[in-house]
Design a protein around this motif. Sequence first.
Motif, PDB file in Angstrom:
ATOM      1  N   ARG A 206      34.563  65.177 -59.628  1.00 34.65           N
ATOM      2  CA  ARG A 206      35.484  64.698 -58.602  1.00 34.65           C
ATOM      3  C   ARG A 206      35.834  65.772 -57.570  1.00 34.65           C
ATOM      4  NH1 ARG A 206      33.569  60.607 -59.824  1.00 34.65           N
ATOM      5  NH2 ARG A 206      34.604  58.859 -60.887  1.00 34.65           N
TER       6      ARG A 206
ATOM      7  N   GLN B  40      47.209  60.022 -65.810  1.00 38.20           N
ATOM      8  CA  GLN B  40      47.206  58.611 -66.180  1.00 38.20           C
ATOM      9  C   GLN B  40      45.872  57.952 -65.857  1.00 38.20           C
ATOM     10  OE1 GLN B  40      50.610  57.397 -63.879  1.00 38.20           O
ATOM     11  NE2 GLN B  40      51.996  57.449 -65.651  1.00 38.20           N
ATOM     12  N   ILE B  41      45.268  58.332 -64.733  1.00 40.86           N
ATOM     13  CA  ILE B  41      43.964  57.767 -64.371  1.00 40.86           C
ATOM     14  C   ILE B  41      42.910  58.156 -65.398  1.00 40.86           C
ATOM     15  CG2 ILE B  41      42.097  57.896 -62.672  1.00 40.86           C
ATOM     16  CD1 ILE B  41      44.234  58.128 -60.515  1.00 40.86           C
TER      17      ILE B  41
ATOM     18  N   ASP C 270      48.565  52.482 -56.544  1.00 40.13           N
ATOM     19  CA  ASP C 270      49.620  51.901 -57.377  1.00 40.13           C
ATOM     20  C   ASP C 270      50.555  52.959 -57.951  1.00 40.13           C
ATOM     21  OD1 ASP C 270      48.586  49.405 -56.929  1.00 40.13           O
ATOM     22  OD2 ASP C 270      47.313  49.429 -58.722  1.00 40.13           O
ATOM     23  N   GLY C 271      50.314  54.231 -57.630  1.00 37.97           N
ATOM     24  CA  GLY C 271      51.219  55.293 -58.061  1.00 37.97           C
ATOM     25  C   GLY C 271      50.814  56.026 -59.323  1.00 37.97           C
ATOM     26  N   ALA C 272      49.584  55.841 -59.808  1.00 40.28           N
ATOM     27  CA  ALA C 272      49.146  56.516 -61.029  1.00 40.28           C
ATOM     28  C   ALA C 272      48.800  57.971 -60.735  1.00 40.28           C
ATOM     29  CB  ALA C 272      47.932  55.803 -61.625  1.00 40.28           C
ATOM     30  N   SER C 273      49.139  58.852 -61.671  1.00 38.97           N
ATOM     31  CA  SER C 273      48.810  60.263 -61.540  1.00 38.97           C
ATOM     32  C   SER C 273      47.400  60.517 -62.041  1.00 38.97           C
ATOM     33  CB  SER C 273      49.806  61.118 -62.327  1.00 38.97           C
ATOM     34  OG  SER C 273      49.735  60.813 -63.713  1.00 38.97           O
ATOM     35  N   THR C 274      46.930  61.759 -61.843  1.00 38.74           N
ATOM     36  CA  THR C 274      45.577  62.101 -62.294  1.00 38.74           C
ATOM     37  C   THR C 274      45.455  61.995 -63.812  1.00 38.74           C
ATOM     38  OG1 THR C 274      45.328  63.607 -60.418  1.00 38.74           O
ATOM     39  CG2 THR C 274      43.806  63.886 -62.255  1.00 38.74           C
TER      40      THR C 274
ATOM     41  N   GLU D 171      39.611  54.681 -59.173  1.00 41.20           N
ATOM     42  CA  GLU D 171      40.668  55.687 -59.151  1.00 41.20           C
ATOM     43  C   GLU D 171      41.521  55.568 -57.892  1.00 41.20           C
ATOM     44  OE1 GLU D 171      39.156  59.619 -60.053  1.00 41.20           O
ATOM     45  OE2 GLU D 171      37.379  58.720 -60.946  1.00 41.20           O
ATOM     46  N   GLU D 172      40.888  55.265 -56.779  1.00 44.90           N
ATOM     47  CA  GLU D 172      41.648  55.150 -55.535  1.00 44.90           C
ATOM     48  C   GLU D 172      42.639  53.991 -55.585  1.00 44.90           C
ATOM     49  OE1 GLU D 172      38.623  54.762 -52.635  1.00 44.90           O
ATOM     50  OE2 GLU D 172      38.176  56.920 -52.530  1.00 44.90           O
ATOM     51  N   SER D 173      42.227  52.883 -56.168  1.00 46.53           N
ATOM     52  CA  SER D 173      43.153  51.752 -56.293  1.00 46.53           C
ATOM     53  C   SER D 173      44.303  52.088 -57.236  1.00 46.53           C
ATOM     54  CB  SER D 173      42.409  50.520 -56.789  1.00 46.53           C
ATOM     55  OG  SER D 173      41.841  50.760 -58.071  1.00 46.53           O
TER      56      SER D 173
ATOM     57  N   ARG E  64      45.539  55.117 -57.702  1.00 49.34           N
ATOM     58  CA  ARG E  64      46.424  56.055 -56.994  1.00 49.34           C
ATOM     59  C   ARG E  64      47.333  55.308 -56.007  1.00 49.34           C
ATOM     60  NH1 ARG E  64      45.185  61.234 -58.082  1.00 49.34           N
ATOM     61  NH2 ARG E  64      43.063  61.680 -58.836  1.00 49.34           N
TER      62      ARG E  64
END
Length: 300
Positions: A121, A205-206, A199-203, A193-195, A197
């Motif tokens: 990434r 959590q992703i 929604d507010g997800a951190s790295t 991953e972009e979707s 992020r």
Amino acid sequence: MTTLQAPVRPQEPTSVETRGGRRGRRTRERTNWPLTVALALASLTVLAPLYVTVSMAFKTSAQSVDGNAFSLPSPINFQSFADAWKLTRFPVSFGLSVAVAAITVTLTLLLSSLASYAIVRHWSHRFFRWSFFYLLGAMFLPFPVVALTQIKLTALTGLDNPVGVGILHAMFQLSFSVLLYSAYLRSIPIELEESARIDGASTTQIFRRIILPLLSPMNATVGIFAFLASWNDFMVPSLITANPSLQTLPVVQNIFQSQFGTNYNVAFASYLMAMAPTIVVYLIAQRWVISGITQGAVKS
């Protein structure tokens, strides 16, 4: 007065005729005999040693030295397994091998997946790109080259034990595991991953909720390779572990080789007992291993 007639359509073949035609086409397919013979010969390189191992394990000491390794045991002898169980202290050495393999697999999966995710990434950054090349270069560095250094470091840090052996196994598996993970991660769309992020997800959590579940086939592949490499290794534990009573199973099995000969039937019985867990684990996880190797090899 003439009547109009519908055009006559050609009669379509019935299902029986269709199946018959397909069956006929199948029967006309030629067998690739050179490939078949090559695969049969290749399978013999695995089946012949396995047959010798099983046959020798059930022989008596007199039968094991008769010079014919391919002869069948007559009568079948189970005493070799009892002797191997006692001589190798099988429950202790087996438990140590399981502990070392567990440490190796756990560290390999954790470190390799995290490192590969960061590299893939952030491939545009020079640091991560050269880190990948650095890890690949370590694949060509054999352990004997750095053996003395590792022995000194593990002794100074108090890791001259099975824990240190497991850590070293994980470090030497890191290069190949990162290579497999990196190829697999490139096949996962970054839009997922972009979707997340958005929604507010951190790295973290992703990776934990999206990437890690998608890595299940590759986790099985890397885990099997790490397990087999750790379970069958002789050199690292024999050089690193200072206490002889804490040696793993492959090192303990060396006691059957003496200056004047080898106790073949007992040795092969111990080899068969040590080989059984690896066969069972691979048979259970082989479909994930094949899926992990093939998936990601072709860019979609």
